[in-house]
Enzyme design. Sequence first.
Site, PDB file in Angstrom:
ATOM      1  CE  LYS A  13      -2.250  -0.789   3.853  1.00 43.60           C
ATOM      2  NZ  LYS A  13      -1.904  -2.145   4.278  1.00 43.60           N
ATOM      3  NE  ARG A  89      -4.687  -0.908   9.081  1.00 43.26           N
ATOM      4  CZ  ARG A  89      -3.464  -0.496   9.356  1.00 43.26           C
ATOM      5  NH1 ARG A  89      -3.191   0.024  10.533  1.00 43.26           N
ATOM      6  NH2 ARG A  89      -2.509  -0.629   8.473  1.00 43.26           N
ATOM      7  NE  ARG A 123       7.214  -3.292   5.131  1.00 45.39           N
ATOM      8  CZ  ARG A 123       5.907  -3.286   5.421  1.00 45.39           C
ATOM      9  NH1 ARG A 123       5.511  -3.122   6.656  1.00 45.39           N
ATOM     10  NH2 ARG A 123       5.036  -3.477   4.470  1.00 45.39           N
ATOM     11  NE  ARG A 157       7.843  -0.821  12.125  1.00 45.41           N
ATOM     12  CZ  ARG A 157       7.196  -0.703  10.965  1.00 45.41           C
ATOM     13  NH1 ARG A 157       7.682   0.057  10.017  1.00 45.41           N
ATOM     14  NH2 ARG A 157       6.071  -1.328  10.750  1.00 45.41           N
ATOM     15  NE  ARG A 168       0.877  -5.342  11.453  1.00 41.48           N
ATOM     16  CZ  ARG A 168       1.790  -4.800  10.637  1.00 41.48           C
ATOM     17  NH1 ARG A 168       3.034  -5.214  10.662  1.00 41.48           N
ATOM     18  NH2 ARG A 168       1.452  -3.829   9.830  1.00 41.48           N
TER      19      ARG A 168
END
Length: 211
Positions: A13, A89, A123, A157, A168
Amino acid sequence: MNIIFFGKPGAGKGTQAKRLAKELKIPHISTGEMFRKAYFKKDKLGIKAHDKYFSKGELVPDSITNELIKKRLNEKDTKKGFILDGYPRTIKQATYLSKMKDLDVVIDLNVSDKTVIRRILGRRTCPKCGRIYSLIEDPKPKKDELCDVCKIKLIKRDDQEKSIIKERLKVYKKVTAPVLKYYLKKGVLKKIDAEQRIDKMYKDIVKSINN
Ligand SMILES: [Zn+2]
């Protein structure tokens, strides 16, 4: 044009929304980025969002996120349009938004859980400016694992654990999937294959908003 980008965490996204925002000359508004920036700045709300929710794979409560978005959408630069990324969301957020703005397109990036996990584990984030890179696809850091701008070592992270990603995805399915149905009924939803390469995906997005 008022646009929403929808999709699982890791669907791409952010990358797609940023590129489209630049082309359409409208702001890209990412709640995740806003919260992360607040966290890096040691802002109270940012620390709360990170410690209480993000780090556990949970969603920040509607009241906090709605407040953040309301402030942002009241700024002048959203008059010609905007791209929302990571919001709404939940159904509560979607109805809250509908009272503030009309939407033209909701783009849903479709991707498998397997791809999501692979992408998120690859990531890396700059601890100084918050820019996000990938070790497996574009945007890759130009040199080693350093931020192109700050030249400091990128970090993983602490929400990049496999168990947290799975949590998630579970939350996404439970809370967010009904929001898709909500927009489907409104007739503004466009589905995009997000397993594709970044450029191909972008072409499909542009086509879908011009139709
Ligand atoms: Zn940086």
